[in-house]
Motif scaffolding. Structure first.
Motif: not given
Length: 202
Positions: A32-38, A51-53
């Motif tokens: 979730v943190a990575v998604y928010v930053v990206l 990217i998360l895929s």
């Protein structure tokens, strides 16, 4: 055993059980943190998912490698899988970042942009991945005092990097085009507003 006797984990085993109960939440919080930053970085709700895929293939590769070499999924192996999140994610970032910049600055279509990004970013992606891969090989196949503790970390890194590298070079462009077209249909792209202004002027 009489019914009055109760068994429970103590010491290191109890600590490992406590960590294992929360590891799913920790990984979810990291994603979730990575998604928010990206999302803030790219000003997009969709392309962070591209990217998360790349991450599931890394996790699957790490687990398959651990099973192949008969290693337990212990704390050290879990640390290796979490480490893969940062290593593998940069492959998608390098491709998506270049493709988005090409679309916004030069007006390329999503297919043209991701094709050019995949060609130009192939060399740096391979160099960084091979550097991490070769760094994990001594951990995976080393011997000596404490090697049994380091081996799961190296095996998880090497297995995850190999499988993710093979798959993401093909899946990332496909997923990028799919989500870009989906975002255009949902009205998340600027081109939709430009088309509406052009129709209004006519």
């Amino acid at each position: 055993m009489p019914a009055s006797v109760q068994a429970s984990f103590q010491g290191v085993a109890q600590a490992y059980k406590a960590i294992g109960a929360n590891e799913a939440l920790l990984i979810l919080a990291a994603l979730v943190a990575v998604y928010v930053v990206l999302g803030v970085l790219y000003e997009s709700f969709i392309h962070p998912v591209t990217i998360l895929s790349t991450l599931p293939s890394a996790g699957v590769g790490a687990l398959l490698a651990l099973m192949l070499f008969r290693q337990d999924l212990g704390i050290v192996a879990i640390i290796g899988i979490i480490l893969l999140i940062g290593i593998v994610k940069k492959n998608g970032i390098m491709i998506v970042d270049f493709a988005l910049e090409a679309e916004r600055s030069r007006g390329l279509t999503s297919t043209e942009a991701i094709y050019e990004a995949s060609l130009l970013r192939f060399r740096p992606i391979m160099m960084t991945t091979l550097a991490a891969l070769f760094a994990g090989i001594p951990l995976a196949f080393g011997s000596g005092i404490g090697s049994e503790l380091r081996r799961p970390l190296g095996i998880a890194m090497v297995g995850g990097l190999i499988l993710s590298q093979v798959l993401t070079l093909y899946t990332t462009p496909v997923i990028y085009i799919f989500f870009d077209n989906l975002g255009e249909r949902l009205g998340f792209r600027k081109s939709s507003s430009l088309d509406v202004d052009a129709v209004a002027q006519l």
